[in-house]
Design a protein around this motif. Structure first.
Motif, PDB file in Angstrom:
ATOM      1  N   THR A 333       0.830  -1.240  -0.082  1.00  0.00           N
ATOM      2  CA  THR A 333       0.155  -0.128   0.076  1.00  0.00           C
ATOM      3  C   THR A 333       0.924   1.243  -0.022  1.00  0.00           C
ATOM      4  OG1 THR A 333      -1.982   0.973   1.119  1.00  0.00           O
ATOM      5  CG2 THR A 333      -0.102   0.388   2.524  1.00  0.00           C
ATOM      6  N   ASP A 368      -2.472   5.472  -2.167  1.00  0.00           N
ATOM      7  CA  ASP A 368      -3.865   4.662  -1.914  1.00  0.00           C
ATOM      8  C   ASP A 368      -4.454   5.276  -0.831  1.00  0.00           C
ATOM      9  OD1 ASP A 368      -3.205   2.393  -3.710  1.00  0.00           O
ATOM     10  OD2 ASP A 368      -1.864   1.877  -2.415  1.00  0.00           O
ATOM     11  N   LEU A 369      -3.718   5.898   0.083  1.00  0.00           N
ATOM     12  CA  LEU A 369      -4.438   6.575   1.298  1.00  0.00           C
ATOM     13  C   LEU A 369      -3.768   7.873   1.501  1.00  0.00           C
ATOM     14  CD1 LEU A 369      -4.562   3.118   2.630  1.00  0.00           C
ATOM     15  CD2 LEU A 369      -6.736   4.353   3.105  1.00  0.00           C
ATOM     16  N   LEU A 386      -7.175   1.593   9.807  1.00  0.00           N
ATOM     17  CA  LEU A 386      -7.193   2.476   8.706  1.00  0.00           C
ATOM     18  C   LEU A 386      -8.938   2.420   8.222  1.00  0.00           C
ATOM     19  CD1 LEU A 386      -4.241   1.947   6.469  1.00  0.00           C
ATOM     20  CD2 LEU A 386      -5.368   4.265   7.157  1.00  0.00           C
ATOM     21  N   VAL A 390     -10.645   6.504   8.449  1.00  0.00           N
ATOM     22  CA  VAL A 390     -11.323   6.896   7.252  1.00  0.00           C
ATOM     23  C   VAL A 390     -12.671   7.310   7.569  1.00  0.00           C
ATOM     24  CG1 VAL A 390     -12.503   6.424   4.761  1.00  0.00           C
ATOM     25  CG2 VAL A 390     -10.013   5.815   5.407  1.00  0.00           C
ATOM     26  N   THR A 396      -7.992   9.777   4.291  1.00  0.00           N
ATOM     27  CA  THR A 396      -8.865   9.724   3.046  1.00  0.00           C
ATOM     28  C   THR A 396      -8.399   8.564   2.305  1.00  0.00           C
ATOM     29  OG1 THR A 396      -8.726  12.131   3.195  1.00  0.00           O
ATOM     30  CG2 THR A 396      -9.281  11.103   1.093  1.00  0.00           C
ATOM     31  N   GLU A 397      -9.248   7.704   1.802  1.00  0.00           N
ATOM     32  CA  GLU A 397      -9.353   6.752   0.779  1.00  0.00           C
ATOM     33  C   GLU A 397      -9.236   7.203  -0.482  1.00  0.00           C
ATOM     34  OE1 GLU A 397     -10.644   2.247   1.402  1.00  0.00           O
ATOM     35  OE2 GLU A 397     -12.168   3.665   0.604  1.00  0.00           O
ATOM     36  N   ALA A 403      -8.474   1.118   2.191  1.00  0.00           N
ATOM     37  CA  ALA A 403      -8.464   0.971   3.598  1.00  0.00           C
ATOM     38  C   ALA A 403      -8.534  -0.225   4.146  1.00  0.00           C
ATOM     39  CB  ALA A 403      -9.434   2.036   4.145  1.00  0.00           C
TER      40      ALA A 403
END
Length: 422
Positions: A333, A368-369, A386, A390, A396-397, A403
């Protein structure tokens, strides 16, 4: 009038000779009456270039803000350890608030910690809204319990026993001798736990005392296995309350360590069998502790007074910190981290191998996040997830499903817990 001044205090590392002024300022900052000099204990803690003090330029002998740190070993998920910069004794006298003293002391300390090679910094936050702006996030939680002995029915009869084991009460001198080795063995299996300095044992056993804090000798019991090795300890105190002729006493567990389930069962059976005790109160229990499930009526394990966030963590070196821990599943990720102080700012690729080892390196790949430094600190030991961050608007995704996927990587079989103030 003092709050209207625009002068800058002189912030510096104090000498050992300045400990009395520093100790007085600490008591004042924590709103405690300075009943006597606590320098004897401060000398046990003293390290050069680790005690900061801010001194009033109109009276250079008057310390008006305090800050202390020391290096300590922190256990991370998987049983590895990192060196942590442990921050404590942070105060600013009410006459000198909102002048940037905390920010200046914190910046100095974190810069020095990074230079020393500490991947993380830790502290205990007296107030929730102070330390997030410095990149700290909640990393462990307290979980106190209050249990009605009679209504709970005590512990189930089918729980594992320790063949040949026994429990002995010990003196404070014996606790100082036996406690350190037991704690070292225990804390290496508990993510979030920290090592204990020798002065910890001196303070909790009354060999040294801090003025203003009443110390009374507690009850201390250790569990030994069939070979005589110490496998657990429990420290507790009792109040002496009666409802007329009927005993209504509370047994409060202040410290509890057990290396295995049979040891824990034996020690809890002792707590639930003490004469006159109607209530067992546990000040701080690990969030994954099975004690409620061991009761005949788990509903009677009710939240105690101490249920809140406890230790906070700030990542200073992303690569070193995340390489030290282990992970729940293989995968990759990319995290976009914002950090006003720059220590963790940027885009990081977390890659986990099938054996649970991982690495976190800078990347130019799409993220990704997205999250802040404080949220990274909350994720590091597994205190947060995560998906929850979120949902709470704290991360934030950037890619649908990211997530949940990252949560599998970061998941830990044992939630982080630290029973120690520092």
């Amino acid at each position: 009038m003092g709050n209207e001044r625009s002068d800058n205090a002189d912030i510096r590392y104090i000498t050992e000779e300045e400990l009395p002024a520093w100790d007085r300022a600490l008591a004042r900052g924590f709103l405690r009456p300075h009943v006597a000099d606590g320098v004897e204990y401060r000398r046990l803690q003293f390290e050069p270039n680790r005690f900061q003090g801010a001194f009033d330029p109109f009276d250079p002998t008057r310390c008006v803000a305090t800050f202390r740190s020391f290096d300590i070993e922190l256990t991370v998920p998987g049983g590895g350890t990192v060196r942590a910069d442990a921050i404590t004794g942070v105060t600013v006298n009410s006459t000198h608030r909102r002048r940037g003293l905390l920010s200046r002391m914190m910046t100095t300390d974190l810069t020095d910690a990074h230079r020393r090679g500490c991947p993380v910094a830790i502290l205990i936050a007296a107030e929730y809204n102070i330390y997030g702006r410095f990149g700290f996030g909640p990393a462990t939680a307290n979980a106190g319990l209050r249990i009605d002995v009679k209504e709970s029915g005590g512990l189930r009869a089918d729980l594992p026993e320790s063949p040949g084991g026994r429990i002995d009460f010990v003196t404070m001198a014996e606790l100082r001798e036996l406690g350190p080795d037991l704690h070292e063995r225990w804390r290496r299996g508990q993510p979030g736990a920290i090592a204990r300095k020798p002065y910890y044992w001196q303070l909790v056993t009354g060999e040294v005392t801090l003025p203003g804090f009443d110390w009374k000798e507690p009850f201390a019991a250790v569990h030994r296995d069939a070979s005589g090795a110490v496998t657990g300890l429990m420290v507790y105190r009792l109040d002496d309350n009666w409802d007329g002729p009927v005993p209504n006493c509370t047994l409060t567990v202040g410290a509890f360590l057990a290396l295995d389930a049979p040891t824990a069962v034996a020690l809890w059976r002792l707590a639930f069998s003490v004469d006159w005790v109607r209530t067992v109160e546990i000040e701080n229990l690990a969030p994954d502790d099975p004690l409620p499930l061991w009761l005949n009526d788990p509903r009677q394990a009710r939240p105690g007074r101490e249920v809140a966030d406890f230790m906070w963590l700030r990542v200073l070196d992303v690569s070193a910190a995340f390489a030290a821990r282990r992970y729940g599943a293989p995968g990759r990720t990319v995290l976009e981290v914002t950090d006003r102080d720059g220590w963790t700012e940027g885009r990081w690729a977390l890659e986990v191998a099938p054996d649970g080892t991982g690495r976190c390196t800078r990347t130019e790949d799409l993220a990704d996040l997205a999250l802040g430094a404080g949220q990274l600190g909350s994720l590091y030991l597994g205190a947060e997830t995560l998906p929850r961050l979120v949902a709470g608007g704290l991360a934030t995704e950037l890619r649908p499903g990211a997530a949940a996927e990252a949560d599998l990587l970061l998941r830990t079989p044992l939630r982080a817990w630290n029973p120690d103030s520092f």
